[in-house]
Design a protein around this motif. Structure first.
Motif, PDB file in Angstrom:
ATOM      1  N   SER A 173       0.840  -1.202   0.000  1.00  0.00           N
ATOM      2  CA  SER A 173       0.000   0.000   0.000  1.00  0.00           C
ATOM      3  C   SER A 173       0.871   1.247   0.000  1.00  0.00           C
ATOM      4  CB  SER A 173      -0.909   0.012   1.226  1.00  0.00           C
ATOM      5  OG  SER A 173      -0.199   0.509   2.337  1.00  0.00           O
ATOM      6  N   LYS A 174       0.261   2.319  -0.350  1.00  0.00           N
ATOM      7  CA  LYS A 174       0.912   3.618  -0.285  1.00  0.00           C
ATOM      8  C   LYS A 174       1.017   4.019   1.181  1.00  0.00           C
ATOM      9  CE  LYS A 174       2.228   7.299  -2.575  1.00  0.00           C
ATOM     10  NZ  LYS A 174       3.509   7.211  -3.231  1.00  0.00           N
ATOM     11  N   LYS A 175       2.031   4.817   1.490  1.00  0.00           N
ATOM     12  CA  LYS A 175       2.204   5.286   2.857  1.00  0.00           C
ATOM     13  C   LYS A 175       1.138   6.306   3.221  1.00  0.00           C
ATOM     14  CE  LYS A 175       6.504   6.537   3.166  1.00  0.00           C
ATOM     15  NZ  LYS A 175       7.785   7.123   3.579  1.00  0.00           N
ATOM     16  N   ILE A 176       0.482   6.113   4.337  1.00  0.00           N
ATOM     17  CA  ILE A 176      -0.427   7.136   4.859  1.00  0.00           C
ATOM     18  C   ILE A 176      -0.006   7.392   6.298  1.00  0.00           C
ATOM     19  CG2 ILE A 176      -2.822   7.763   5.341  1.00  0.00           C
ATOM     20  CD1 ILE A 176      -3.547   5.418   3.353  1.00  0.00           C
ATOM     21  N   ASN A 177       0.284   8.624   6.608  1.00  0.00           N
ATOM     22  CA  ASN A 177       0.777   8.947   7.950  1.00  0.00           C
ATOM     23  C   ASN A 177       1.935   8.052   8.371  1.00  0.00           C
ATOM     24  OD1 ASN A 177      -1.063  10.988   8.291  1.00  0.00           O
ATOM     25  ND2 ASN A 177      -2.599   9.621   9.177  1.00  0.00           N
ATOM     26  N   HIS A 178       2.886   7.888   7.511  1.00  0.00           N
ATOM     27  CA  HIS A 178       4.092   7.104   7.768  1.00  0.00           C
ATOM     28  C   HIS A 178       3.858   5.604   7.840  1.00  0.00           C
ATOM     29  CE1 HIS A 178       5.840  10.977   8.610  1.00  0.00           C
ATOM     30  NE2 HIS A 178       4.959  11.175   9.588  1.00  0.00           N
ATOM     31  N   VAL A 179       2.635   5.191   7.641  1.00  0.00           N
ATOM     32  CA  VAL A 179       2.358   3.763   7.786  1.00  0.00           C
ATOM     33  C   VAL A 179       1.939   3.191   6.433  1.00  0.00           C
ATOM     34  CG1 VAL A 179       0.877   2.025   8.859  1.00  0.00           C
ATOM     35  CG2 VAL A 179       1.694   3.967  10.203  1.00  0.00           C
ATOM     36  N   SER A 180       2.492   2.054   6.122  1.00  0.00           N
ATOM     37  CA  SER A 180       2.024   1.353   4.932  1.00  0.00           C
ATOM     38  C   SER A 180       1.823  -0.111   5.279  1.00  0.00           C
ATOM     39  CB  SER A 180       3.018   1.518   3.781  1.00  0.00           C
ATOM     40  OG  SER A 180       4.263   0.975   4.146  1.00  0.00           O
ATOM     41  N   PHE A 181       1.112  -0.786   4.399  1.00  0.00           N
ATOM     42  CA  PHE A 181       0.839  -2.198   4.624  1.00  0.00           C
ATOM     43  C   PHE A 181       1.399  -2.995   3.463  1.00  0.00           C
ATOM     44  CE2 PHE A 181      -2.472   0.266   6.627  1.00  0.00           C
ATOM     45  CZ  PHE A 181      -2.449  -0.247   7.919  1.00  0.00           C
ATOM     46  N   ARG A 182       1.760  -4.216   3.749  1.00  0.00           N
ATOM     47  CA  ARG A 182       2.219  -5.073   2.659  1.00  0.00           C
ATOM     48  C   ARG A 182       1.736  -6.489   2.936  1.00  0.00           C
ATOM     49  NH1 ARG A 182       6.356  -8.109   4.198  1.00  0.00           N
ATOM     50  NH2 ARG A 182       7.284  -7.621   6.212  1.00  0.00           N
ATOM     51  N   ALA A 183       1.557  -7.226   1.889  1.00  0.00           N
ATOM     52  CA  ALA A 183       1.114  -8.614   2.063  1.00  0.00           C
ATOM     53  C   ALA A 183       1.608  -9.404   0.877  1.00  0.00           C
ATOM     54  CB  ALA A 183      -0.411  -8.669   2.125  1.00  0.00           C
ATOM     55  N   ASN A 184       1.869 -10.681   1.117  1.00  0.00           N
ATOM     56  CA  ASN A 184       2.200 -11.544  -0.007  1.00  0.00           C
ATOM     57  C   ASN A 184       1.766 -12.959   0.294  1.00  0.00           C
ATOM     58  OD1 ASN A 184       4.585 -13.273   0.969  1.00  0.00           O
ATOM     59  ND2 ASN A 184       5.291 -11.196   1.463  1.00  0.00           N
ATOM     60  N   GLY A 185       1.502 -13.683  -0.763  1.00  0.00           N
ATOM     61  CA  GLY A 185       1.150 -15.089  -0.626  1.00  0.00           C
ATOM     62  C   GLY A 185       1.770 -15.816  -1.796  1.00  0.00           C
ATOM     63  N   SER A 186       2.227 -17.045  -1.562  1.00  0.00           N
ATOM     64  CA  SER A 186       2.841 -17.746  -2.685  1.00  0.00           C
ATOM     65  C   SER A 186       2.807 -19.244  -2.466  1.00  0.00           C
ATOM     66  CB  SER A 186       4.290 -17.284  -2.876  1.00  0.00           C
ATOM     67  OG  SER A 186       5.018 -17.448  -1.689  1.00  0.00           O
ATOM     68  N   LYS A 187       2.952 -19.940  -3.566  1.00  0.00           N
ATOM     69  CA  LYS A 187       3.090 -21.394  -3.503  1.00  0.00           C
ATOM     70  C   LYS A 187       4.464 -21.702  -4.058  1.00  0.00           C
ATOM     71  CE  LYS A 187       1.124 -25.696  -5.013  1.00  0.00           C
ATOM     72  NZ  LYS A 187       0.400 -26.342  -6.098  1.00  0.00           N
ATOM     73  N   ASN A 188       5.253 -22.425  -3.297  1.00  0.00           N
ATOM     74  CA  ASN A 188       6.645 -22.645  -3.670  1.00  0.00           C
ATOM     75  C   ASN A 188       6.980 -24.125  -3.587  1.00  0.00           C
ATOM     76  OD1 ASN A 188       7.478 -19.663  -3.652  1.00  0.00           O
ATOM     77  ND2 ASN A 188       6.485 -19.952  -1.673  1.00  0.00           N
ATOM     78  N   TYR A 189       8.170 -24.477  -4.042  1.00  0.00           N
ATOM     79  CA  TYR A 189       8.531 -25.894  -4.066  1.00  0.00           C
ATOM     80  C   TYR A 189      10.017 -26.084  -3.820  1.00  0.00           C
ATOM     81  CZ  TYR A 189      10.351 -24.896  -8.732  1.00  0.00           C
ATOM     82  OH  TYR A 189      11.060 -24.378  -9.775  1.00  0.00           O
ATOM     83  N   ARG A 190      10.343 -27.322  -3.517  1.00  0.00           N
ATOM     84  CA  ARG A 190      11.743 -27.740  -3.396  1.00  0.00           C
ATOM     85  C   ARG A 190      11.819 -29.100  -4.067  1.00  0.00           C
ATOM     86  NH1 ARG A 190      15.484 -31.801  -1.289  1.00  0.00           N
ATOM     87  NH2 ARG A 190      14.820 -31.865   0.856  1.00  0.00           N
ATOM     88  N   VAL A 191      12.625 -29.208  -5.099  1.00  0.00           N
ATOM     89  CA  VAL A 191      12.699 -30.484  -5.817  1.00  0.00           C
ATOM     90  C   VAL A 191      13.646 -31.439  -5.106  1.00  0.00           C
ATOM     91  CG1 VAL A 191      12.158 -29.469  -8.073  1.00  0.00           C
ATOM     92  CG2 VAL A 191      14.549 -29.695  -7.371  1.00  0.00           C
ATOM     93  N   PRO A 192      13.419 -32.749  -5.242  1.00  0.00           N
ATOM     94  CA  PRO A 192      14.350 -33.716  -4.653  1.00  0.00           C
ATOM     95  C   PRO A 192      15.754 -33.523  -5.238  1.00  0.00           C
ATOM     96  CG  PRO A 192      12.333 -34.800  -5.395  1.00  0.00           C
ATOM     97  CD  PRO A 192      12.281 -33.405  -5.917  1.00  0.00           C
ATOM     98  N   THR A 193      16.758 -33.722  -4.419  1.00  0.00           N
ATOM     99  CA  THR A 193      18.136 -33.538  -4.870  1.00  0.00           C
ATOM    100  C   THR A 193      18.639 -34.820  -5.539  1.00  0.00           C
ATOM    101  OG1 THR A 193      19.026 -34.394  -2.812  1.00  0.00           O
ATOM    102  CG2 THR A 193      18.544 -32.036  -2.889  1.00  0.00           C
ATOM    103  N   PHE A 194      19.795 -34.712  -6.164  1.00  0.00           N
ATOM    104  CA  PHE A 194      20.408 -35.914  -6.732  1.00  0.00           C
ATOM    105  C   PHE A 194      20.678 -36.948  -5.637  1.00  0.00           C
ATOM    106  CE2 PHE A 194      22.357 -34.509 -11.071  1.00  0.00           C
ATOM    107  CZ  PHE A 194      21.079 -34.176 -11.508  1.00  0.00           C
ATOM    108  N   ASN A 195      21.073 -36.469  -4.458  1.00  0.00           N
ATOM    109  CA  ASN A 195      21.289 -37.417  -3.349  1.00  0.00           C
ATOM    110  C   ASN A 195      19.988 -38.133  -2.990  1.00  0.00           C
ATOM    111  OD1 ASN A 195      23.920 -36.608  -3.225  1.00  0.00           O
ATOM    112  ND2 ASN A 195      23.735 -35.484  -1.301  1.00  0.00           N
TER     113      ASN A 195
END
Lengths: 623, 353
Positions: A393-415
């Motif tokens: 969000s834009k700053k209003i009175n020195h305060v802003s808001f932020r948010a995020n959401g995500s779907k992530n992964y980790r692949v199996p390693t060679f080991n």
């Protein structure tokens, strides 16, 4: 300008919260270019902590020590300088991705970066981004990402800058680095060389032993080159070579039994061509990276186990700006081919093509958001679609808001897949859904960012005996655990200047509840509380600083047995510097640092005490 | 195993004797006299350690060495050997044998020099004989360390073939199974203590547990091994066996060969019955049997990593390397589980004290 200089002189705690613009250093109308554009441009709604080179040069002990005192990340270290793994927001070691100039460099064999298997003092900047980032950085970007950046600087007038830093410290520790920077309007070159060596034979507090077999030495060379081929286009080359030898120290009660040795040989090369004209930006990248480790079970023998990977990658991105809409749409296409082998695994080849799209929009003057989506086609397994959304969000009175959401992964390693007799080729990638909401307060000299986060991870890969009914008694990796991490992160900094006096304070705090969903027990090696903070004071030529770390107790068993815990610890360092010469053409300062000033006996891994109080003297010469 | 058996039998007799003549003054030798010890290898989750379980199972005390001596043993605690009043705790990664009073567990000394990945120890008189793998990258430097138990110093080293594992002493000779350390081997060494002459008997691949049966034959369990191609696909197996060796002629007089793909890893003798495993199944045969059993008597739980038998009680260890392990005790007759107790991290061995 003043602020910039202050940062350089205070040299410790320059924290840019929610920085959306890495290249703020535009004094003298210089232009600073980094390879990892996406951290700067595609982090809407994320928290980024930036460590400038001045901080890097004050914390040269190790990459681990640098982050331990400056980031909300827990490190488990097998004695100082030994194997070191990270836990970011309570996630596992393979869930923190290290990004070199925009490229994920976690090992294909282990899925991790050993935080003592590379040195970082030659980088110009390190950014630590909390939260998921598989869209931009692929596998393992779950807890957060750590970005190592070389910067290229163009200046209207040709300038040459040399910097030489040397230090000598306890335990026969010697470090030296040299940086050469040449800039002109269309040409930029940076060459760096560093060398470190240490006997690292610190006293194991509370015992009659020293840290036996803990010595290390390493050298690193980097060359970064940029050339503006036209008003619109630029060619950049990044290259680095690292060679390190470490001995693995022993554990109590008889550390003298230790006898092994480990070598890292890494090479990374990246060629980037960018073209920006009107509303279209294009970028083409070619990368070639090699990574090798050699493990000597007996340091006196020539026999070793090894792992070797070669990686070829190419990446094309095109961004189209719609100024009237205040929006940008970007496409990233990447192809990667990895060859990996170890002494026990014949060479395997993994190929991956990934395509992602990002849409960025500013809505009136109210807020801006990112929507990102990525699909990977992998030769070894199916990788789920990654999604991310960030709002700021834009700053209003020195305060802003932020948010995020995500779907992530980790692949199996060679080991995980191919470990001799034990690998499991039926593994699927771990996935994590996560969300974060933050409130940012920013007023003059004060920044505060408070956020809550949530990570729900599925199909986490765990090695267990009897996992495969076909192979009784054999340890195999399985997609087994589901975990839930919740927590609060606080980051704040404060700067005040009165007359010749300047004060800076910096606090990071992380509260993490990470649990195995099936057993409802706390995950191992995740402290509930982690607090690091630093304070700096400068008066004319004299600077002083103090940094401290509190880490809460951690369990080391899955059932959280009270018999097996690592106690909480508090450790602090102090230091200072004095500018002997300071003028337009040269700067000379000398400094000192006392690590573990209260001589705290602490461990991050059972039976492996960390260094006792130790001293370091350094000289920094810039001309 | 035989030695601990003998000692435990003696201890049991002592206990019985003590309880019969309760009028006379017999001072307890220590807190850990009337029960059994379980050693755990340990891991990065927790130190190698010893648990004490009282004979009536009412008392389970973990980390007894740490409690008494305020110190940890480290990893990996491979095995414990005993003489009349001392226990010798062998920790291989530490190149250390810690000597404690076997009943109080107070530290009496340690052996930290001239050991190189020590595995097991046999005691005879005032000497200890310790199998050592030597360097991880040298298959030719393996040896038996001869320890003077009065001075706790290694006096001599007897070179032997690759990967010496279990060791027992009988009639002036040492019998050593060569499991092959991190590779493989298929021999049993027979060492004459006086002359240090080493003879070798070939058995099936990866011999591990060994003891003497009531006929005076040396009984050896070989696991056999899995054969892989360059891509680590299983292409075959070598066979496991229970081999009975005539020690006078050093000939394998009787060999009970397992089916291809069966790799037993645990074996113990109680009275005249041999108990062994295939996977989690426990089988019992007579110690003079000429064939293996087809009928499992009990199926152990979890990661079956240690076994013992005392009378009707079958002790099995469900080892956990990231947590405390579980001791499960079964009645052989009723097949019912009679006890389940949490014990050391990476629990692997049971010793009746």
């Amino acid at each position: 300008m003043k602020r910039q200089l202050l940062f350089i002189f205070l040299g410790i705690v320059t924290n840019t919260i929610c920085s959306q613009n890495v290249s703020t250093g535009t004094i003298l109308k210089e232009v600073v270019v980094v390879a990892d554009q996406r951290i700067a441009e595609n982090s809407t709604g994320y928290k980024i902590r930036t460590l400038k080179d001045s901080i890097l040069l004050k914390n040269t002990e190790s990459f681990t020590a640098l982050l331990r005192f400056n980031a909300p990340i827990y490190f488990k270290e097998y004695g100082a300088g030994g194997t070191s793994t990270a836990s970011f927001r309570g996630t596992s070691a393979s869930n923190t991705a290290v990004i070199w100039n925009g490229i994920n460099i976690n090992s294909i064999n282990s899925g991790q970066t050993g935080f003592n298997s590379l040195t970082v003092s030659l980088f110009d900047q390190i950014d630590i981004r909390s939260g998921g980032g598989s869209i931009e950085y692929g596998s393992g970007a779950i807890g957060g990402t750590i970005h190592l950046s070389d910067a290229l600087v163009y200046r209207p007038k040709k300038t040459i800058q040399n910097q030489f830093v040397a230090s000598v410290g306890s335990f026969s520790t010697y470090r030296g680095l040299y940086k050469f920077k040449m800039s002109s309007e269309n040409f930029s070159l940076k060459i760096g060389f560093s060398y470190n060596q240490s006997e690292n034979d610190y006293k194991l507090l509370g015992t009659r032993f020293k840290n036996t077999n803990g010595a290390y030495h390493n050298s690193n060379t980097t060359v970064t080159f940029g050339y503006r081929t036209s008003l619109f286009s630029q060619l950049k080359l990044y290259s680095t070579n690292y060679k390190g030898t470490r001995f693995f120290s022993g554990e109590l009660p008889n550390p003298k039994a230790a006898n092994d040795k480990y070598k890292d040989i890494n090479q990374r090369n990246l060629l980037v061509y960018t073209h920006e004209k009107d509303n279209i930006s294009q970028e083409l990248k070619f990368g070639f990276l090699t990574q090798e480790y050699q493990y000597f079970g007996d340091k006196d023998s020539d026999n070793f186990n090894f792992g070797r990977t070669k990686r070829y990658l190419s990446n094309y991105s095109i961004a189209y700006r719609l100024p009237e809409w205040h929006s940008t749409i970007t496409s990233y296409s990447e192809y990667e081919s990895v060859f990996g082998k170890t002494d026990g695994i014949v060479e395997k080849n993994r190929r991956q093509f990934s395509q992602s799209f990002e849409y960025q929009q500013r809505v009136q003057n109210l807020f801006s958001f990112d929507i990102k989506v990525r699909k990977d086609l992998n030769s070894d397994f199916k990788v789920p679609v990654s999604l991310a959304l960030g709002v700021q969000s834009k700053k209003i009175n020195h305060v802003s808001f932020r948010a995020n959401g995500s779907k992530n992964y980790r692949v199996p390693t060679f080991n995980d897949l191919y470990w001799p007799g034990q690998g499991n080729q039926n593994l699927i990638p771990e996935t994590a859904m996560q969300g974060e909401f933050g409130v940012v307060f920013k007023k003059n000299k004060m920044n505060i960012d408070v956020s809550v986060f949530y990570i729900d991870a599925k199909n986490k890969i765990v090695w267990i005996p009897n996992g495969d009914s076909e192979r009784p008694g054999v340890w195999t990796p399985m997609n087994l655990a589901n975990t839930e991490n919740r927590g609060i992160e606080l980051a704040s900094n404060y700067t005040e200047v009165f007359g010749h006096h300047a004060v800076t304070a910096n606090v990071n705090y992380a509260y993490t509840i990470a649990k195995d969903k099936r057993t409802n027990t706390f995950l191992m090696f995740v402290p509930k509380h982690l607090l690091n903070s630093s304070f700096a004071y400068r008066f004319k030529q004299v600077g002083l600083f103090y940094q401290q770390l509190f880490t809460g107790k951690t369990f080391t068993t899955a059932s959280n047995s009270k018999d097996f815990i690592i106690s909480s610890f508090f450790v602090a360092n102090i230091g200072g510097d004095y500018s002997i010469i300071q003028n337009k053409n040269q700067k000379v300062s000398i400094g000192f640092k006392v690590n573990n000033v209260f001589n705290e006996n602490y461990v991050t891994q059972p039976r492996r005490p960390m260094p006792n109080r130790n001293f370091n003297l350094n000289i920094n010469y810039k001309f | 195993m035989k030695i601990t058996k003998l000692v435990s039998t003696l201890a049991l007799i002592t206990v019985l004797f003590a309880s019969c003549s309760s009028e006379s003054v017999v001072l307890p030798k220590g807190d850990y006299e009337t029960g059994f010890l379980i050693s755990g290898e340990g891991s990065s989750a927790g130190t190698g350690s010893v648990s004490f379980v009282s004979n009536d199972f009412d008392l389970v005390e973990n980390l007894i060495y740490k409690k008494v001596n305020l110190n940890e043993l480290g990893s990996f605690l491979q095995s414990i050997a005993f003489d009349d009043d001392k226990a010798f705790i062998v920790v291989d990664n530490q190149n250390t044998i810690t000597v404690v009073d076997r009943y109080t567990f107070e530290k009496r000394g340690e052996i930290t020099t001239n050991l190189f990945t020590p595995r097991y120890m046999a005691v005879s008189g005032n000497k200890g004989y310790v199998t050592n793998w030597g360097s991880a990258s040298d298959a030719t430097d393996d040896f038996i360390a001869v320890v003077n138990l009065d001075s706790n110093m290694v006096e001599r080293m007897i070179p032997v073939g690759n990967g010496p594992e279990r060791i027992i002493e009988n009639n002036g000779k040492l019998y050593v199974s060569h499991k092959g350390a991190s590779t493989t081997n298929n021999i049993v060494s027979v060492i004459d203590i006086a002359s240090e002459v080493v003879q070798e008997v070939i058995v099936k691949d990866n011999p591990d547990e060994l003891f003497f049966n009531n006929q005076g034959q040396l009984v050896v369990l070989s696991s056999g091994r899995t054969i892989y191609d360059a891509n680590w696909n299983v292409t075959g197996n070598t066979l496991g066996s229970i081999s009975m060796i005539d020690v006078a002629s050093l000939a394998v007089s009787n060999e009970l060969v397992f089916a291809s793909g069966e790799h037993p890893s645990l074996m113990v003798l109680e009275n005249d019955t041999i108990y062994y495993n295939i996977g989690n199944n426990v089988y019992a045969i007579n110690d003079t049997a000429t064939s293996l059993s087809n009928t499992s008597i009990i199926e152990a739980e979890g990661y079956f990593y240690g076994i013992e038998v005392q009378g009707d009680a079958l002790f099995t260890l469900n080892a956990n390397f990231s947590d405390v392990s579980v001791l499960n005790v079964y009645s052989i007759e009723t097949k019912a589980k009679t006890q389940s107790k949490e014990v050391a991290v990476g629990a692997s061995k049971i010793y009746f004290n």
